[in-house]
Design a protein around this motif. Structure first.
Motif, mmCIF file in Angstrom:
data_model
loop_
_atom_site.group_PDB
_atom_site.id
_atom_site.type_symbol
_atom_site.label_atom_id
_atom_site.label_comp_id
_atom_site.label_asym_id
_atom_site.label_seq_id
_atom_site.Cartn_x
_atom_site.Cartn_y
_atom_site.Cartn_z
ATOM 1 N N PHE A 171 0.834 -1.195 0.000
ATOM 2 C CA PHE A 171 0.000 0.000 0.000
ATOM 3 C C PHE A 171 0.866 1.240 0.000
ATOM 4 C CE2 PHE A 171 -2.284 3.133 2.836
ATOM 5 C CZ PHE A 171 -3.186 3.564 1.875
ATOM 6 N N ASP A 172 0.541 2.185 -0.870
ATOM 7 C CA ASP A 172 1.257 3.456 -0.981
ATOM 8 C C ASP A 172 0.229 4.563 -0.814
ATOM 9 O OD1 ASP A 172 2.510 5.789 -1.810
ATOM 10 O OD2 ASP A 172 3.474 4.898 -3.559
ATOM 11 N N LEU A 173 0.304 5.274 0.295
ATOM 12 C CA LEU A 173 -0.705 6.273 0.638
ATOM 13 C C LEU A 173 -0.872 7.346 -0.434
ATOM 14 C CD1 LEU A 173 -2.697 7.327 2.804
ATOM 15 C CD2 LEU A 173 -0.761 8.543 3.843
ATOM 16 N N MET A 174 0.199 7.654 -1.158
ATOM 17 C CA MET A 174 0.145 8.725 -2.146
ATOM 18 C C MET A 174 -0.187 8.238 -3.562
ATOM 19 S SD MET A 174 0.644 11.630 -0.687
ATOM 20 C CE MET A 174 0.871 12.000 1.055
ATOM 21 N N SER A 175 -0.440 6.959 -3.720
ATOM 22 C CA SER A 175 -0.605 6.369 -5.054
ATOM 23 C C SER A 175 -1.984 6.582 -5.664
ATOM 24 C CB SER A 175 -0.348 4.869 -4.984
ATOM 25 O OG SER A 175 -1.394 4.215 -4.263
ATOM 26 N N ARG A 176 -2.964 6.938 -4.833
ATOM 27 C CA ARG A 176 -4.364 7.087 -5.252
ATOM 28 C C ARG A 176 -4.983 5.749 -5.644
ATOM 29 N NH1 ARG A 176 -5.344 11.675 -9.337
ATOM 30 N NH2 ARG A 176 -7.466 11.341 -8.553
ATOM 31 N N ARG A 177 -4.469 4.665 -5.072
ATOM 32 C CA ARG A 177 -4.981 3.321 -5.337
ATOM 33 C C ARG A 177 -5.030 2.554 -4.021
ATOM 34 N NH1 ARG A 177 -2.250 1.371 -10.643
ATOM 35 N NH2 ARG A 177 -1.476 -0.373 -9.393
ATOM 36 N N VAL A 178 -6.103 1.780 -3.836
ATOM 37 C CA VAL A 178 -6.174 0.992 -2.606
ATOM 38 C C VAL A 178 -7.045 -0.243 -2.819
ATOM 39 C CG1 VAL A 178 -8.207 2.173 -1.641
ATOM 40 C CG2 VAL A 178 -6.540 1.096 -0.106
ATOM 41 N N LEU A 179 -6.632 -1.312 -2.160
ATOM 42 C CA LEU A 179 -7.445 -2.520 -2.022
ATOM 43 C C LEU A 179 -7.392 -2.904 -0.554
ATOM 44 C CD1 LEU A 179 -8.988 -5.075 -2.826
ATOM 45 C CD2 LEU A 179 -6.827 -6.062 -3.604
ATOM 46 N N ALA A 180 -8.538 -2.844 0.098
ATOM 47 C CA ALA A 180 -8.654 -3.249 1.499
ATOM 48 C C ALA A 180 -9.520 -4.504 1.544
ATOM 49 C CB ALA A 180 -9.295 -2.137 2.326
ATOM 50 N N ALA A 181 -9.053 -5.515 2.251
ATOM 51 C CA ALA A 181 -9.787 -6.774 2.283
ATOM 52 C C ALA A 181 -9.684 -7.425 3.646
ATOM 53 C CB ALA A 181 -9.268 -7.723 1.202
ATOM 54 N N ILE A 185 -8.696 -6.831 -11.635
ATOM 55 C CA ILE A 185 -8.704 -5.368 -11.722
ATOM 56 C C ILE A 185 -8.006 -4.874 -12.980
ATOM 57 C CG2 ILE A 185 -7.870 -3.232 -10.643
ATOM 58 C CD1 ILE A 185 -8.322 -4.536 -7.934
ATOM 59 N N ASP A 186 -8.733 -4.104 -13.789
ATOM 60 C CA ASP A 186 -8.153 -3.402 -14.937
ATOM 61 C C ASP A 186 -7.737 -2.010 -14.460
ATOM 62 O OD1 ASP A 186 -8.492 -5.402 -16.811
ATOM 63 O OD2 ASP A 186 -10.488 -4.732 -17.400
ATOM 64 N N ALA A 187 -6.470 -1.853 -14.162
ATOM 65 C CA ALA A 187 -5.988 -0.590 -13.604
ATOM 66 C C ALA A 187 -5.894 0.480 -14.687
ATOM 67 C CB ALA A 187 -4.640 -0.789 -12.936
ATOM 68 N N PHE A 188 -5.971 1.731 -14.261
ATOM 69 C CA PHE A 188 -5.803 2.872 -15.155
ATOM 70 C C PHE A 188 -4.971 3.922 -14.428
ATOM 71 C CE2 PHE A 188 -9.893 3.096 -12.989
ATOM 72 C CZ PHE A 188 -9.858 4.336 -12.377
ATOM 73 N N PRO A 189 -4.324 4.819 -15.176
ATOM 74 C CA PRO A 189 -3.403 5.777 -14.540
ATOM 75 C C PRO A 189 -4.135 6.801 -13.678
ATOM 76 C CG PRO A 189 -2.998 5.588 -16.907
ATOM 77 C CD PRO A 189 -4.300 4.906 -16.641
ATOM 78 N N ALA A 190 -3.466 7.204 -12.610
ATOM 79 C CA ALA A 190 -3.940 8.305 -11.761
ATOM 80 C C ALA A 190 -2.703 9.029 -11.238
ATOM 81 C CB ALA A 190 -4.777 7.779 -10.600
ATOM 82 N N ASP A 191 -2.641 10.341 -11.440
ATOM 83 C CA ASP A 191 -1.504 11.113 -10.958
ATOM 84 C C ASP A 191 -1.356 10.969 -9.449
ATOM 85 O OD1 ASP A 191 -0.871 12.192 -13.484
ATOM 86 O OD2 ASP A 191 -2.368 13.778 -13.232
ATOM 87 N N ARG A 192 -0.144 10.740 -8.990
ATOM 88 C CA ARG A 192 0.101 10.606 -7.563
ATOM 89 C C ARG A 192 -0.256 11.901 -6.829
ATOM 90 N NH1 ARG A 192 3.238 6.629 -5.568
ATOM 91 N NH2 ARG A 192 3.951 8.015 -3.897
ATOM 92 N N ASP A 193 -0.674 11.757 -5.582
ATOM 93 C CA ASP A 193 -0.965 12.946 -4.775
ATOM 94 C C ASP A 193 0.269 13.797 -4.559
ATOM 95 O OD1 ASP A 193 -3.718 12.880 -4.309
ATOM 96 O OD2 ASP A 193 -3.508 11.442 -2.676
ATOM 97 N N ASP A 194 1.438 13.160 -4.457
ATOM 98 C CA ASP A 194 2.653 13.909 -4.178
ATOM 99 C C ASP A 194 3.435 14.282 -5.438
ATOM 100 O OD1 ASP A 194 3.463 11.358 -4.803
ATOM 101 O OD2 ASP A 194 4.574 11.001 -2.944
ATOM 102 N N ALA A 195 2.824 14.117 -6.610
ATOM 103 C CA ALA A 195 3.476 14.542 -7.847
ATOM 104 C C ALA A 195 3.547 16.061 -7.870
ATOM 105 C CB ALA A 195 2.706 14.046 -9.067
ATOM 106 N N PRO A 196 4.613 16.627 -8.441
ATOM 107 C CA PRO A 196 4.674 18.100 -8.583
ATOM 108 C C PRO A 196 3.451 18.626 -9.324
ATOM 109 C CG PRO A 196 6.797 17.096 -9.127
ATOM 110 C CD PRO A 196 5.809 15.960 -8.958
ATOM 111 N N GLN A 197 2.980 19.795 -8.916
ATOM 112 C CA GLN A 197 1.751 20.346 -9.493
ATOM 113 C C GLN A 197 1.801 20.419 -11.014
ATOM 114 O OE1 GLN A 197 -1.202 21.211 -8.147
ATOM 115 N NE2 GLN A 197 -0.571 20.512 -6.133
#
Length: 282
Positions: free
Chosen positions: A243-253, A266-278
């Motif tokens: 788990f990466d808190l800044m990844s914008r992805r989560v699986l809790a089970a 799961i068919d994943a798709f891109p999401a900009d990281r929370d900690d990526a430069p603006q």
């Protein structure tokens, strides 16, 4: 040895409960609604009011602590997690629910030290359910211990997820593809209550076996991640990695058996990281 963060957790519970009162009162009044990234990504005056209340209260009591809040990041503040004690706040998790009167709206407060989550508080304010989790000390709802489901047969499970706010047809296709594959395993059903924090707390309480989503933010899942783990569950990336808190992805089970089975679909798709430069964010 005394717990160095118990005072902070007690304060988080108190401010979450007060924030819930503000939310309930606001539901009786007219709401000013604005859009953030799109017409379905909403923010209200209450989101901003509640975050400011929590921020002011925390700053007064813990002036050296850092703060990551949904509305402050939306206003241009950096979303950077350092080693400093950090409060990670979603003042109104489930804003769309709030706007429509759909009865799942939560205050979510996570707390990290040296980039490790120490506690989480989720107050489902319309249900009056206070979920808490403290690293190494268990998880509770209104003072009663939480325990994940012991189910290991995926065909006997309920899985939670959400549609998110991204309306790009390619992203929507991947969301529906994933849901179709999971439904056809088959599973008992799929649900979603419109708030990541409450979805995660439902895993912790044993009501559902898993929840996954791509495109949410650190403030949506910080508190819930602690609560799920302390209730005996697992939290990981949607690809099965850590788990990466800044990844914008989560699986809790509830357990790794169920989580690993869901990862395969799961068919994943891109999401900009929370900690990526603006400037790198779309």
């Amino acid at each position: 040895m005394a717990d160095p963060w118990q005072g902070a957790m007690d304060h988080a519970v108190a401010v979450a409960r007060k924030a819930g009162e503000i939310i309930r009162e606001a539901l009786q009044n007219d709401m000013k609604i604005m859009c953030k990234s799109s017409s379905v990504d909403l923010v209200t005056k209450t989101d901003q009011q509640v975050e400011q209340f929590i921020f002011d209260s925390v700053r007064e009591k813990f002036p050296t602590h850092s703060f990551i809040g949904e509305e402050s990041v939306a206003a241009g503040q950096p979303c950077t997690l350092t080693d400093n004690p950090t409060w990670i706040i979603d003042p109104v998790d489930g804003t769309t629910n709030f706007v429509h009167g759909f009865p799942f709206v939560a205050v979510s407060i996570g707390f990290a030290v040296k980039k490790e989550l120490e506690f989480g508080v989720v107050y489902s304010s319309l249900e009056d359910k206070m979920y808490t989790g403290r690293r190494g000390k268990g998880a509770y709802c209104n003072g009663l211990p939480l325990q994940v489901s012991d189910q290991t047969d995926i065909s006997q499970c309920i899985i939670n997820s959400e549609m998110g706010s991204n309306r790009d047809p390619e992203v929507v296709d991947k969301i529906f593809s994933t849901m179709r594959k999971i439904l056809c395993i088959p599973v008992h059903g799929m649900r979603g209550v419109g708030t990541a924090a409450v979805n995660m707390c439902l895993v912790a309480s044993g009501a559902v076996e898993a929840y996954f989503e791509i495109g949410i933010h650190c403030w949506d899942m910080a508190a819930g991640a602690v609560i799920v783990t302390e209730a005996g569950g697992v939290v990981m990336d949607v690809d099965g990695g850590p788990f990466d808190l800044m990844s914008r992805r989560v699986l809790a089970a509830n357990n790794k058996t169920i989580a690993t089975r869901i990862v395969k679909e799961i068919d994943a798709f891109p999401a900009d990281r929370d900690d990526a430069p603006q400037q790198e964010k779309q």
